[in-house]
Scaffold this motif. Structure first.
Motif, PDB file in Angstrom:
ATOM      1  N   PHE A  26       0.865  -1.176   0.000  1.00  0.00           N
ATOM      2  CA  PHE A  26       0.000   0.000   0.000  1.00  0.00           C
ATOM      3  C   PHE A  26       0.897   1.220   0.000  1.00  0.00           C
ATOM      4  O   PHE A  26       1.804   1.329   0.815  1.00  0.00           O
ATOM      5  N   SER A  27       0.656   2.116  -0.935  1.00  0.00           N
ATOM      6  CA  SER A  27       1.540   3.264  -1.094  1.00  0.00           C
ATOM      7  C   SER A  27       0.804   4.559  -0.807  1.00  0.00           C
ATOM      8  O   SER A  27      -0.371   4.711  -1.118  1.00  0.00           O
ATOM      9  N   TYR A  28       1.531   5.492  -0.233  1.00  0.00           N
ATOM     10  CA  TYR A  28       0.944   6.702   0.338  1.00  0.00           C
ATOM     11  C   TYR A  28       1.918   7.854   0.139  1.00  0.00           C
ATOM     12  O   TYR A  28       3.134   7.663   0.256  1.00  0.00           O
ATOM     13  N   ARG A  29       1.393   9.017  -0.173  1.00  0.00           N
ATOM     14  CA  ARG A  29       2.277  10.161  -0.388  1.00  0.00           C
ATOM     15  C   ARG A  29       2.174  11.138   0.784  1.00  0.00           C
ATOM     16  O   ARG A  29       1.078  11.471   1.235  1.00  0.00           O
ATOM     17  N   VAL A  30       3.343  11.565   1.261  1.00  0.00           N
ATOM     18  CA  VAL A  30       3.448  12.604   2.286  1.00  0.00           C
ATOM     19  C   VAL A  30       4.228  13.753   1.649  1.00  0.00           C
ATOM     20  O   VAL A  30       5.458  13.741   1.625  1.00  0.00           O
ATOM     21  N   GLY A  31       3.530  14.726   1.082  1.00  0.00           N
ATOM     22  CA  GLY A  31       4.205  15.781   0.349  1.00  0.00           C
ATOM     23  C   GLY A  31       5.000  15.194  -0.806  1.00  0.00           C
ATOM     24  O   GLY A  31       4.465  14.497  -1.668  1.00  0.00           O
ATOM     25  N   LYS A  32       6.324  15.428  -0.803  1.00  0.00           N
ATOM     26  CA  LYS A  32       7.182  14.904  -1.861  1.00  0.00           C
ATOM     27  C   LYS A  32       7.760  13.535  -1.525  1.00  0.00           C
ATOM     28  O   LYS A  32       8.577  13.003  -2.289  1.00  0.00           O
ATOM     29  N   ILE A  33       7.343  12.952  -0.413  1.00  0.00           N
ATOM     30  CA  ILE A  33       7.892  11.669   0.023  1.00  0.00           C
ATOM     31  C   ILE A  33       6.900  10.548  -0.247  1.00  0.00           C
ATOM     32  O   ILE A  33       5.711  10.659   0.079  1.00  0.00           O
ATOM     33  N   GLU A  34       7.378   9.471  -0.861  1.00  0.00           N
ATOM     34  CA  GLU A  34       6.569   8.281  -1.094  1.00  0.00           C
ATOM     35  C   GLU A  34       6.797   7.292   0.057  1.00  0.00           C
ATOM     36  O   GLU A  34       7.943   7.002   0.407  1.00  0.00           O
ATOM     37  N   VAL A  35       5.720   6.778   0.619  1.00  0.00           N
ATOM     38  CA  VAL A  35       5.804   5.772   1.687  1.00  0.00           C
ATOM     39  C   VAL A  35       5.088   4.516   1.195  1.00  0.00           C
ATOM     40  O   VAL A  35       3.898   4.560   0.872  1.00  0.00           O
ATOM     41  N   HIS A  36       5.813   3.408   1.135  1.00  0.00           N
ATOM     42  CA  HIS A  36       5.245   2.142   0.682  1.00  0.00           C
ATOM     43  C   HIS A  36       5.199   1.164   1.852  1.00  0.00           C
ATOM     44  O   HIS A  36       6.234   0.799   2.404  1.00  0.00           O
ATOM     45  N   MET A  37       3.991   0.745   2.235  1.00  0.00           N
ATOM     46  CA  MET A  37       3.829  -0.261   3.267  1.00  0.00           C
ATOM     47  C   MET A  37       3.902  -1.638   2.627  1.00  0.00           C
ATOM     48  O   MET A  37       3.213  -1.917   1.647  1.00  0.00           O
ATOM     49  N   LEU A  38       4.764  -2.498   3.164  1.00  0.00           N
ATOM     50  CA  LEU A  38       4.986  -3.828   2.603  1.00  0.00           C
ATOM     51  C   LEU A  38       4.590  -4.871   3.638  1.00  0.00           C
ATOM     52  O   LEU A  38       5.144  -4.901   4.731  1.00  0.00           O
ATOM     53  N   VAL A  39       3.663  -5.755   3.297  1.00  0.00           N
ATOM     54  CA  VAL A  39       3.253  -6.818   4.215  1.00  0.00           C
ATOM     55  C   VAL A  39       4.290  -7.930   4.169  1.00  0.00           C
ATOM     56  O   VAL A  39       4.556  -8.509   3.113  1.00  0.00           O
ATOM     57  N   GLU A  40       4.874  -8.243   5.302  1.00  0.00           N
ATOM     58  CA  GLU A  40       5.850  -9.320   5.405  1.00  0.00           C
ATOM     59  C   GLU A  40       5.145 -10.652   5.663  1.00  0.00           C
ATOM     60  O   GLU A  40       5.407 -11.648   4.997  1.00  0.00           O
ATOM     61  N   THR A  41       4.258 -10.678   6.654  1.00  0.00           N
ATOM     62  CA  THR A  41       3.456 -11.881   6.930  1.00  0.00           C
ATOM     63  C   THR A  41       2.058 -11.457   7.338  1.00  0.00           C
ATOM     64  O   THR A  41       1.844 -10.354   7.847  1.00  0.00           O
ATOM     65  N   ARG A  42       1.104 -12.344   7.110  1.00  0.00           N
ATOM     66  CA  ARG A  42      -0.279 -12.112   7.524  1.00  0.00           C
ATOM     67  C   ARG A  42      -0.851 -13.436   7.992  1.00  0.00           C
ATOM     68  O   ARG A  42      -0.678 -14.464   7.326  1.00  0.00           O
ATOM     69  N   GLY A  43      -1.529 -13.442   9.145  1.00  0.00           N
ATOM     70  CA  GLY A  43      -2.102 -14.680   9.655  1.00  0.00           C
ATOM     71  C   GLY A  43      -2.989 -14.412  10.853  1.00  0.00           C
ATOM     72  O   GLY A  43      -3.226 -13.259  11.226  1.00  0.00           O
ATOM     73  N   PRO A  44      -3.481 -15.476  11.487  1.00  0.00           N
ATOM     74  CA  PRO A  44      -4.347 -15.294  12.650  1.00  0.00           C
ATOM     75  C   PRO A  44      -3.569 -14.812  13.861  1.00  0.00           C
ATOM     76  O   PRO A  44      -2.451 -15.279  14.125  1.00  0.00           O
ATOM     77  N   GLY A  45      -4.141 -13.853  14.577  1.00  0.00           N
ATOM     78  CA  GLY A  45      -3.535 -13.385  15.814  1.00  0.00           C
ATOM     79  C   GLY A  45      -3.914 -14.280  16.972  1.00  0.00           C
ATOM     80  O   GLY A  45      -4.827 -15.104  16.878  1.00  0.00           O
ATOM     81  N   ASN A  46      -3.224 -14.125  18.077  1.00  0.00           N
ATOM     82  CA  ASN A  46      -3.437 -14.971  19.251  1.00  0.00           C
ATOM     83  C   ASN A  46      -3.733 -14.091  20.454  1.00  0.00           C
ATOM     84  O   ASN A  46      -2.883 -13.308  20.883  1.00  0.00           O
ATOM     85  N   ILE A  47      -4.925 -14.205  21.025  1.00  0.00           N
ATOM     86  CA  ILE A  47      -5.287 -13.348  22.149  1.00  0.00           C
ATOM     87  C   ILE A  47      -4.479 -13.667  23.400  1.00  0.00           C
ATOM     88  O   ILE A  47      -4.493 -12.893  24.363  1.00  0.00           O
ATOM     89  N   SER A  48      -3.728 -14.758  23.386  1.00  0.00           N
ATOM     90  CA  SER A  48      -2.918 -15.097  24.556  1.00  0.00           C
ATOM     91  C   SER A  48      -1.797 -14.088  24.777  1.00  0.00           C
ATOM     92  O   SER A  48      -1.200 -14.046  25.860  1.00  0.00           O
ATOM     93  N   ILE A  49      -1.488 -13.250  23.770  1.00  0.00           N
ATOM     94  CA  ILE A  49      -0.450 -12.233  23.972  1.00  0.00           C
ATOM     95  C   ILE A  49      -0.957 -11.079  24.838  1.00  0.00           C
ATOM     96  O   ILE A  49      -0.150 -10.297  25.362  1.00  0.00           O
ATOM     97  N   LEU A  50      -2.273 -10.950  25.013  1.00  0.00           N
ATOM     98  CA  LEU A  50      -2.843  -9.869  25.809  1.00  0.00           C
ATOM     99  C   LEU A  50      -2.614 -10.139  27.289  1.00  0.00           C
ATOM    100  O   LEU A  50      -2.832 -11.252  27.767  1.00  0.00           O
ATOM    101  N   ILE A  51      -2.199  -9.133  28.024  1.00  0.00           N
ATOM    102  CA  ILE A  51      -1.936  -9.270  29.454  1.00  0.00           C
ATOM    103  C   ILE A  51      -3.211  -9.028  30.238  1.00  0.00           C
ATOM    104  O   ILE A  51      -3.774  -7.931  30.215  1.00  0.00           O
TER     105      ILE A  51
END
Length: 286
Positions: A26-51
């Motif tokens: 997903f790419s986004y412009r901030v003035g003259k700067i281009e910002v590209h978000m790159l997905v490395e991994t995607r999967g199910p989250g685990n609620i056990s990480i919540l404290i």
């Protein structure tokens, strides 16, 4: 507004001045700067990480206990430099960089929010630098926490990740949120967000009066942490400090209408924050 990312042309959407390429970039412009978000991994989250989550809150915000989790990285193209913010595990990031028409050898600098494995895994491969000419920047507090002078490097993934870069590793002292902060690199300001780790740093991207805050691991489970910012996770070195800085940053970006981007927000992982009762609401960019 969706267009082909290979066209090399940014088209402006009226509301967010952004465009999407596919479900991994997903790419986004901030003035003259281009910002590209790159997905490395995607999967199910685990609620056990919540404290110690509240059961009623879980039922309300994560019914069924299932949510999507991502690991994201960012490639930034300024008028003068190509930057990477975090490197994920070192898998999909390389393919995404090439899809964007760049090569790792072109990257001038790697900015690290912190040194957990899912943020530094792509720095090196087989003991060699993945970004052969890049300078690596990280907070002094973060480096001091993970790499002790004189300590053995064997088995230390942080030391192994930085080793191929030698004297091209540079530390800095991040500034305080809301204060005057000098650019680390033109258009990029480092801001202290300690708590998740002792040197956790977020980066403000600024150009032509526009801003975007890349906030690293300020959140891991957005469905519950936006409405309940005090909810920390087991990955936080200091859960109390992590909750405090999360609340402070959320209030700041909401009050100042600054879009945000995160390493564990789900695609497009960029959007705006607004106050909602005692918590906040996230609206994804389009």
């Amino acid at each position: 507004m969706k267009v082909s990312i290979l066209s090399g042309i940014f088209l402006s959407a009226m509301a967010v001045n952004s465009f999407a390429a596919d479900s991994n970039i997903f790419s986004y412009r901030v003035g003259k700067i281009e910002v590209h978000m790159l997905v490395e991994t995607r999967g199910p989250g685990n609620i056990s990480i919540l404290i110690n989550p509240d059961r009623a809150a879980l039922d309300r915000y994560i019914p069924g206990g299932g949510y999507t989790s991502e690991v994201n990285t960012f490639l930034i193209k300024t008028p003068d430099k190509i930057l990477v913010v975090d490197t994920g595990f070192g898998g999909a990031i390389l393919n995404s960089i090439k899809t964007l028409g760049f090569d790792p050898s072109q990257v001038d600098a790697v900015l690290l929010t912190h040194m957990h494995g899912d943020h530094i895994g792509g720095l090196q491969k087989d003991g060699k630098a993945v970004f052969p000419k890049a300078q690596v920047y990280l907070a002094r507090q973060e480096k001091d926490f993970w790499i002790k002078p004189g300590a053995p490097t064997a088995g230390n993934s942080a030391a192994a990740a930085l080793a191929p870069y030698g004297n091209r590793v540079e530390t800095f002292l991040p500034g305080e949120l809301g204060s005057t902060i000098a650019d680390l690199i033109p258009g990029i300001k480092p801001i202290a967000a300690f708590g998740h780790t002792p040197g956790h740093t977020v980066f403000m991207v600024e150009s032509e009066g526009k801003k975007l805050l890349i906030w690293g691991d300020l959140m891991h489970a957005q469905l519950i942490q936006f409405p309940l910012p005090d909810q920390s996770v087991s990955y936080d070195t200091d859960p109390v400090a992590a909750a405090a800085i999360r609340r402070r940053i959320l209030a700041y970006v909401a009050q100042n209408n600054i879009p945000v981007a995160g390493m564990h927000l789900v695609y497009p992982a960029i959007g705006t924050v607004t106050a909602a009762g005692d918590g906040y609401r996230f609206t994804a960019a389009e």
